[in-house]
Structure formats: structure tokens, C-alpha cells
Scaffold this motif. Structure first.
Motif, PDB file in Angstrom:
ATOM      1  N   ALA A 163       0.832  -1.203   0.000  1.00  0.00           N
ATOM      2  CA  ALA A 163       0.000   0.000   0.000  1.00  0.00           C
ATOM      3  C   ALA A 163       0.867   1.254   0.000  1.00  0.00           C
ATOM      4  O   ALA A 163       0.589   2.222  -0.719  1.00  0.00           O
ATOM      5  N   LEU A 164       1.934   1.242   0.795  1.00  0.00           N
ATOM      6  CA  LEU A 164       2.835   2.393   0.839  1.00  0.00           C
ATOM      7  C   LEU A 164       3.531   2.577  -0.508  1.00  0.00           C
ATOM      8  O   LEU A 164       3.698   3.708  -0.988  1.00  0.00           O
ATOM      9  N   HIS A 165       3.915   1.475  -1.129  1.00  0.00           N
ATOM     10  CA  HIS A 165       4.552   1.530  -2.447  1.00  0.00           C
ATOM     11  C   HIS A 165       3.621   2.189  -3.469  1.00  0.00           C
ATOM     12  O   HIS A 165       4.019   3.092  -4.215  1.00  0.00           O
ATOM     13  N   ALA A 166       2.372   1.746  -3.496  1.00  0.00           N
ATOM     14  CA  ALA A 166       1.408   2.273  -4.463  1.00  0.00           C
ATOM     15  C   ALA A 166       1.082   3.738  -4.176  1.00  0.00           C
ATOM     16  O   ALA A 166       0.991   4.561  -5.095  1.00  0.00           O
ATOM     17  N   TRP A 167       0.902   4.074  -2.898  1.00  0.00           N
ATOM     18  CA  TRP A 167       0.592   5.455  -2.531  1.00  0.00           C
ATOM     19  C   TRP A 167       1.754   6.376  -2.887  1.00  0.00           C
ATOM     20  O   TRP A 167       1.559   7.481  -3.404  1.00  0.00           O
ATOM     21  N   ALA A 168       2.981   5.913  -2.608  1.00  0.00           N
ATOM     22  CA  ALA A 168       4.156   6.729  -2.921  1.00  0.00           C
ATOM     23  C   ALA A 168       4.217   7.034  -4.418  1.00  0.00           C
ATOM     24  O   ALA A 168       4.590   8.145  -4.824  1.00  0.00           O
ATOM     25  N   LEU A 169       3.836   6.068  -5.237  1.00  0.00           N
ATOM     26  CA  LEU A 169       3.866   6.288  -6.683  1.00  0.00           C
ATOM     27  C   LEU A 169       2.902   7.398  -7.094  1.00  0.00           C
ATOM     28  O   LEU A 169       3.296   8.371  -7.740  1.00  0.00           O
ATOM     29  N   VAL A 170       1.621   7.262  -6.720  1.00  0.00           N
ATOM     30  CA  VAL A 170       0.642   8.245  -7.198  1.00  0.00           C
ATOM     31  C   VAL A 170       0.833   9.607  -6.537  1.00  0.00           C
ATOM     32  O   VAL A 170       0.653  10.647  -7.174  1.00  0.00           O
ATOM     33  N   HIS A 171       1.224   9.605  -5.258  1.00  0.00           N
ATOM     34  CA  HIS A 171       1.411  10.890  -4.589  1.00  0.00           C
ATOM     35  C   HIS A 171       2.643  11.602  -5.150  1.00  0.00           C
ATOM     36  O   HIS A 171       2.619  12.818  -5.380  1.00  0.00           O
ATOM     37  N   GLY A 172       3.698  10.848  -5.376  1.00  0.00           N
ATOM     38  CA  GLY A 172       4.895  11.449  -5.957  1.00  0.00           C
ATOM     39  C   GLY A 172       4.633  11.989  -7.350  1.00  0.00           C
ATOM     40  O   GLY A 172       5.072  13.096  -7.697  1.00  0.00           O
ATOM     41  N   LEU A 173       3.895  11.240  -8.156  1.00  0.00           N
ATOM     42  CA  LEU A 173       3.561  11.697  -9.502  1.00  0.00           C
ATOM     43  C   LEU A 173       2.689  12.950  -9.439  1.00  0.00           C
ATOM     44  O   LEU A 173       2.896  13.908 -10.193  1.00  0.00           O
ATOM     45  N   ALA A 174       1.727  12.940  -8.523  1.00  0.00           N
ATOM     46  CA  ALA A 174       0.855  14.108  -8.365  1.00  0.00           C
ATOM     47  C   ALA A 174       1.665  15.349  -7.996  1.00  0.00           C
ATOM     48  O   ALA A 174       1.451  16.440  -8.551  1.00  0.00           O
ATOM     49  N   MET A 175       2.603  15.205  -7.075  1.00  0.00           N
ATOM     50  CA  MET A 175       3.399  16.352  -6.642  1.00  0.00           C
ATOM     51  C   MET A 175       4.334  16.836  -7.742  1.00  0.00           C
ATOM     52  O   MET A 175       4.569  18.042  -7.895  1.00  0.00           O
ATOM     53  N   LEU A 176       4.875  15.926  -8.537  1.00  0.00           N
ATOM     54  CA  LEU A 176       5.713  16.335  -9.665  1.00  0.00           C
ATOM     55  C   LEU A 176       4.912  17.182 -10.651  1.00  0.00           C
ATOM     56  O   LEU A 176       5.413  18.168 -11.201  1.00  0.00           O
ATOM     57  N   ILE A 177       3.660  16.806 -10.854  1.00  0.00           N
ATOM     58  CA  ILE A 177       2.795  17.570 -11.757  1.00  0.00           C
ATOM     59  C   ILE A 177       2.446  18.922 -11.146  1.00  0.00           C
ATOM     60  O   ILE A 177       2.514  19.963 -11.815  1.00  0.00           O
ATOM     61  N   LEU A 178       2.087  18.934  -9.853  1.00  0.00           N
ATOM     62  CA  LEU A 178       1.729  20.197  -9.207  1.00  0.00           C
ATOM     63  C   LEU A 178       2.911  21.158  -9.142  1.00  0.00           C
ATOM     64  O   LEU A 178       2.734  22.375  -9.246  1.00  0.00           O
ATOM     65  N   ASP A 179       4.109  20.619  -8.967  1.00  0.00           N
ATOM     66  CA  ASP A 179       5.306  21.462  -8.899  1.00  0.00           C
ATOM     67  C   ASP A 179       5.878  21.769 -10.282  1.00  0.00           C
ATOM     68  O   ASP A 179       6.955  22.340 -10.401  1.00  0.00           O
ATOM     69  N   ARG A 180       5.148  21.345 -11.320  1.00  0.00           N
ATOM     70  CA  ARG A 180       5.507  21.622 -12.710  1.00  0.00           C
ATOM     71  C   ARG A 180       6.850  21.030 -13.114  1.00  0.00           C
ATOM     72  O   ARG A 180       7.558  21.575 -13.960  1.00  0.00           O
ATOM     73  N   ARG A 181       7.170  19.911 -12.489  1.00  0.00           N
ATOM     74  CA  ARG A 181       8.357  19.165 -12.908  1.00  0.00           C
ATOM     75  C   ARG A 181       8.010  18.223 -14.051  1.00  0.00           C
ATOM     76  O   ARG A 181       8.875  17.804 -14.811  1.00  0.00           O
ATOM     77  N   VAL A 182       6.729  17.872 -14.112  1.00  0.00           N
ATOM     78  CA  VAL A 182       6.216  16.994 -15.163  1.00  0.00           C
ATOM     79  C   VAL A 182       4.941  17.632 -15.704  1.00  0.00           C
ATOM     80  O   VAL A 182       4.098  18.099 -14.927  1.00  0.00           O
ATOM     81  N   ALA A 183       4.787  17.659 -17.018  1.00  0.00           N
ATOM     82  CA  ALA A 183       3.582  18.229 -17.620  1.00  0.00           C
ATOM     83  C   ALA A 183       2.407  17.272 -17.451  1.00  0.00           C
ATOM     84  O   ALA A 183       2.577  16.050 -17.443  1.00  0.00           O
ATOM     85  N   TRP A 184       1.203  17.844 -17.306  1.00  0.00           N
ATOM     86  CA  TRP A 184       0.004  17.017 -17.201  1.00  0.00           C
ATOM     87  C   TRP A 184      -0.294  16.377 -18.548  1.00  0.00           C
ATOM     88  O   TRP A 184      -0.450  17.049 -19.566  1.00  0.00           O
ATOM     89  N   ASP A 185      -0.370  15.058 -18.548  1.00  0.00           N
ATOM     90  CA  ASP A 185      -0.694  14.281 -19.742  1.00  0.00           C
ATOM     91  C   ASP A 185      -1.419  13.043 -19.237  1.00  0.00           C
ATOM     92  O   ASP A 185      -0.795  12.119 -18.713  1.00  0.00           O
ATOM     93  N   GLU A 186      -2.734  13.017 -19.379  1.00  0.00           N
ATOM     94  CA  GLU A 186      -3.513  11.941 -18.765  1.00  0.00           C
ATOM     95  C   GLU A 186      -3.153  10.571 -19.326  1.00  0.00           C
ATOM     96  O   GLU A 186      -3.146   9.579 -18.597  1.00  0.00           O
ATOM     97  N   ALA A 187      -2.829  10.508 -20.608  1.00  0.00           N
ATOM     98  CA  ALA A 187      -2.442   9.224 -21.190  1.00  0.00           C
ATOM     99  C   ALA A 187      -1.148   8.714 -20.552  1.00  0.00           C
ATOM    100  O   ALA A 187      -1.013   7.522 -20.247  1.00  0.00           O
TER     101      ALA A 187
END
Length: 201
Positions: A163-187
Motif C-alpha cells: 500500500a505504501l509503495h502504491a501510494w508513494a507512486l501516485v502521490h509522488g507523480l501528483a506532486m511532480l505535476i503540481l510542482d511543474r516538474r512533469v507536464a500534465w498528460d492523462e495518457a
């Protein structure tokens, strides 16, 4: 008699925010006003006085529901987690549960962060263990879906670790997008989440 009738008519003509609230209505109205300010990017004006003006009451009237600003922020964070859980539950059901449902909950998590950035940040900066209220944590639905999902994808692993592994993935990805380190691309989000949450389509 005419004077009495006029007073009634004037009261009925007033918007609800200018009239007295029932006990439960005021709390809901203030939370709604706070969510609106967050959605408009006005997170700095989330004080009791500002929100009291928004709903048309005095700041004193809010103290019964929110003794201070900290209580108000906690209530907004709780509502954010409830909304996240509801969106993930809808995604799980729409995908039919199982691996596909688990993947859908992961995508919904990142999408919520993208669509409601201020509320997402607030929800995860306020909801520390010592801040859980008597009504429980608003993220309970999301947490239960997470634990159910990892059982589908990682049946041989410890539920807590998976559960921690999965949460870390989506939360980390979300924060990268919010901090504009990664562009939003739903695909791309769907593909990245799929690597952990149910395989790549």
C-alpha cells in the motif's frame, strides 16, 4: 397588519446568506465558501472573518462551529479527502473493480490533484495523525480502496508495504505535476500508474 406583511416579504426577498442559518447549514456554507476560495486560488484568504463575509454573517457566529482558523482548515482538509475518496470509489466501480479498478483509483488520485491543486495540498498537509477529529479521517474510503487494490495486484506482499509503495507512486507523480516538474498528460499518467496498479494496457 400591512407593516407585518412587509417585514415578512423583505425577509423572504433576502438571499440565504443574509438570513440566519440553521445549526448545520452554517458549517456547510462556510466549508463551501472555503472550497470556492481554494478553487479560485485564493488560499491566503481563508480566515474566519473573510469566510464570514462570504456567507453574510459575523465572524462571531462561526466560532460555534470553528473555534479558530486551525479548526476551519482541518474541516476543509477533511472534506478534500472525502471528495478524493468518493472520486476513487466511482472510478473503482466504473472500471469493474479488480486490477482495472485499482488502476482507475490511482489515475483518479492524480487527476484530483491536477484538478484541485490547492485542496489537494491542504488535505495532505493538514491530515496528520494528531489532527484526526472525532468523526474519523475523511480519507478512510481512499485508504480502504488502496488496501483492497494491493491485494489484487500484490497478493504475495505485505499489505502495508504494498500500500505504501502504491501510494508513494501516485502521490509522488501528483506532486511532480503540481510542482511543474512533469507536464500534465492523462495518457502518460495512465501508463505510469499502470506499471504499478495493474499492468500496462
Amino acid at each position: 397588519m400591512a407593516s407585518k406583511d412587509n417585514s415578512v416579504n423583505i425577509k423572504e426577498a433576502l438571499p440565504k446568506s443574509a438570513r440566519s442559518y440553521h445549526h448545520g447549514d452554517l458549517r456547510a456554507a462556510v466549508i463551501s465558501a472555503g472550497l470556492k476560495r481554494l478553487g479560485e486560488g485564493d488560499a491566503r484568504e481563508l480566515g474566519l472573518r473573510a469566510l464570514a463575509r462570504d456567507v453574510g454573517v459575523s465572524a462571531t457566529a462561526l466560532y460555534r462551529h470553528f473555534p479558530d482558523k486551525e479548526a476551519l482548515l482541518d474541516a476543509l482538509a477533511e472534506e478534500g479527502l472525502r471528495r478524493l475518496g468518493a472520486l476513487q470509489a466511482q472510478a473503482w466501480l466504473k472500471a469493474g473493480g479488480g486490477r482495472a479498478g485499482f488502476k482507475a483509483t490511482g489515475i483518479a488520485y492524480v487527476r484530483f490533484a491536477h484538478d484541485e491543486p490547492a485542496l489537494f495540498r491542504l488535505s495532505f498537509t493538514r491530515q496528520m495523525p494528531e489532527r484526526k477529529g472525532e468523526e474519523g479521517d475523511g480519507g478512510e474510503v481512499a485508504y480502504n480502496l488502496l488496501r483492497a487494490g494491493v491485494g489484487e495486484v500484490f497478493p504475495a506482499e505485505s499489505v502495508d508495504a504494498a500500500a505504501l509503495h502504491a501510494w508513494a507512486l501516485v502521490h509522488g507523480l501528483a506532486m511532480l505535476i503540481l510542482d511543474r516538474r512533469v507536464a500534465w498528460d492523462e495518457a502518460m499518467v495512465a501508463r505510469v500508474v499502470g506499471l504499478t496498479f495493474g499492468g500496462v494496457d
